[in-house]
Design an enzyme around this catalytic site. Sequence first.
Site, PDB file in Angstrom:
ATOM      1  N   ARG A  10      -0.564  -1.541  11.993  1.00  0.00           N
ATOM      2  CA  ARG A  10       0.328  -0.725  12.814  1.00  0.00           C
ATOM      3  C   ARG A  10      -0.143  -0.773  14.260  1.00  0.00           C
ATOM      4  O   ARG A  10      -1.194  -1.328  14.567  1.00  0.00           O
ATOM      5  CB  ARG A  10       0.324   0.726  12.318  1.00  0.00           C
ATOM      6  CG  ARG A  10      -1.065   1.260  12.024  1.00  0.00           C
ATOM      7  CD  ARG A  10      -1.174   2.739  12.053  1.00  0.00           C
ATOM      8  NE  ARG A  10      -0.945   3.265  13.396  1.00  0.00           N
ATOM      9  CZ  ARG A  10      -1.857   3.239  14.364  1.00  0.00           C
ATOM     10  NH1 ARG A  10      -3.059   2.711  14.149  1.00  0.00           N
ATOM     11  NH2 ARG A  10      -1.582   3.723  15.545  1.00  0.00           N
ATOM     12  N   ARG A  34       9.827  -3.046  11.132  1.00  0.00           N
ATOM     13  CA  ARG A  34       9.807  -1.756  11.828  1.00  0.00           C
ATOM     14  C   ARG A  34      10.625  -1.915  13.101  1.00  0.00           C
ATOM     15  O   ARG A  34      10.302  -2.755  13.948  1.00  0.00           O
ATOM     16  CB  ARG A  34       8.373  -1.299  12.156  1.00  0.00           C
ATOM     17  CG  ARG A  34       7.527  -1.018  10.913  1.00  0.00           C
ATOM     18  CD  ARG A  34       6.267  -0.231  11.246  1.00  0.00           C
ATOM     19  NE  ARG A  34       6.587   1.133  11.611  1.00  0.00           N
ATOM     20  CZ  ARG A  34       5.708   1.964  12.201  1.00  0.00           C
ATOM     21  NH1 ARG A  34       4.503   1.541  12.511  1.00  0.00           N
ATOM     22  NH2 ARG A  34       6.057   3.187  12.485  1.00  0.00           N
ATOM     23  N   ASP A  86       5.467   2.396  21.980  1.00  0.00           N
ATOM     24  CA  ASP A  86       5.984   1.373  21.083  1.00  0.00           C
ATOM     25  C   ASP A  86       7.144   0.610  21.698  1.00  0.00           C
ATOM     26  O   ASP A  86       7.396  -0.527  21.323  1.00  0.00           O
ATOM     27  CB  ASP A  86       6.412   2.006  19.763  1.00  0.00           C
ATOM     28  CG  ASP A  86       5.215   2.376  18.910  1.00  0.00           C
ATOM     29  OD1 ASP A  86       4.876   1.591  18.015  1.00  0.00           O
ATOM     30  OD2 ASP A  86       4.610   3.428  19.157  1.00  0.00           O
ATOM     31  N   ASN A 136       7.258   6.737  21.703  1.00  0.00           N
ATOM     32  CA  ASN A 136       5.902   6.779  21.150  1.00  0.00           C
ATOM     33  C   ASN A 136       5.925   7.691  19.930  1.00  0.00           C
ATOM     34  O   ASN A 136       6.939   8.322  19.621  1.00  0.00           O
ATOM     35  CB  ASN A 136       4.901   7.273  22.196  1.00  0.00           C
ATOM     36  CG  ASN A 136       3.458   7.062  21.750  1.00  0.00           C
ATOM     37  OD1 ASN A 136       3.058   5.963  21.408  1.00  0.00           O
ATOM     38  ND2 ASN A 136       2.677   8.122  21.752  1.00  0.00           N
ATOM     39  N   LYS A 137       4.810   7.784  19.255  1.00  0.00           N
ATOM     40  CA  LYS A 137       4.723   8.578  18.034  1.00  0.00           C
ATOM     41  C   LYS A 137       5.314   9.963  18.243  1.00  0.00           C
ATOM     42  O   LYS A 137       5.095  10.604  19.271  1.00  0.00           O
ATOM     43  CB  LYS A 137       3.264   8.701  17.597  1.00  0.00           C
ATOM     44  CG  LYS A 137       3.083   9.353  16.239  1.00  0.00           C
ATOM     45  CD  LYS A 137       3.681   8.488  15.147  1.00  0.00           C
ATOM     46  CE  LYS A 137       3.554   9.162  13.782  1.00  0.00           C
ATOM     47  NZ  LYS A 137       4.157   8.353  12.720  1.00  0.00           N
TER      48      LYS A 137
END
Length: 376
Positions: A64, A98, A253, A263-264
């Site tokens: 990841r 993803r 990302d 982002n997360k």
Amino acid sequence: MADQQARTDGNKRSTEIPVIRWEEPPEGPVLVLLDQTRLPAEEVELVCTDAPALVEAIRSLAVRGAPLLGIAGAYGVALAATRGFDVAEAAVALKGARPTAVNLSVGVRRAEAAHQAALAKTGDPAAAAAAALAAARSLHREDAEASARMAAHGLAFLDELLPGGGHRILTHCNSGSLVSGGEGTAFAVALAAHREGRLRRLWVDETRPLLQGARLTAYEAARSGMAYTLLTDNAAGSLFAAGEVDAVLIGADRIAADGSVANKVGSYPLAVLARYHHVPFIVVAPVTTVDPGTPDGASIEVEQRPGSEVTELSVPQVPVTGPGGGLPVAPLGTQAYNPAFDVTPPELVTAIVTEEGAVSPVTAETLAELCARSCP
């Protein structure tokens, strides 16, 4: 509270973690990955012999992090080519594993283009496979170099904003060696500050739903001898209110053309808190994460993860009873909203730091200038 004091011995040593490597045993080439779902309890490697195995590793988050996904995607194309599988089919599957992290498709396209060019030129599948592998290895090296440059630019920018050192940095998710060919993105900046004696405290969000901060960032901080403290995501506001945060550093990302940052999940609330409390909110990412083809934040596809990641806890080596394979923490049948990412608008981002330098203020114009120089 998990609270680790800084270790002063060996701070200059390399802390890079071998997360991905290409091997060629007698039975054929393989891609070896550190299984990040098993950390920090144990360090276990996965061996991928084909693209479908790598796709599953990507989907399960065994591998990841945006830069590393790009590297893995390129190696996946090389693996398919070297083992004689359909390269175009493998590329499609890898790119779709993803959807939010743009680096994955960038890496896949780069290796696929090298393969196609060599095949058209030579007509030799072996030469085309070698070209794909060379492209993957080149991307791997470039990412390591970019990581070092991001760390230097990020620390310089941080010191410019906050002269005198003693930085108290809050970070979210995981952005170190586990996501990179080098020492990472945002975490690499904090690590550089630590090595220079200018990091007072690294605040580590646990980062729900998969606890990447608790499991992975704390793991990397401990390996590096950094002074760090783990906190629940919803405790960040009290830290800001107490004046305990000097800067927020996160990775990304995907960065849209207008400067919106995916982002997360949980990054956007931190940006709002940072703006309210007049704290710099800094994004650190390689230029490959900037996607000129995505015009704005609304155009970013946000990956939706299985609800079981919220309703259950996955604990290695512990018997499981939940339908998703974990320990239930919510009543059976509970529905869960589980986006993997959220999007922070550019007006809440103080700067985007890349290997080419810092972009501040963050606008479509400043990003376009950066991309004119260096974007793929």
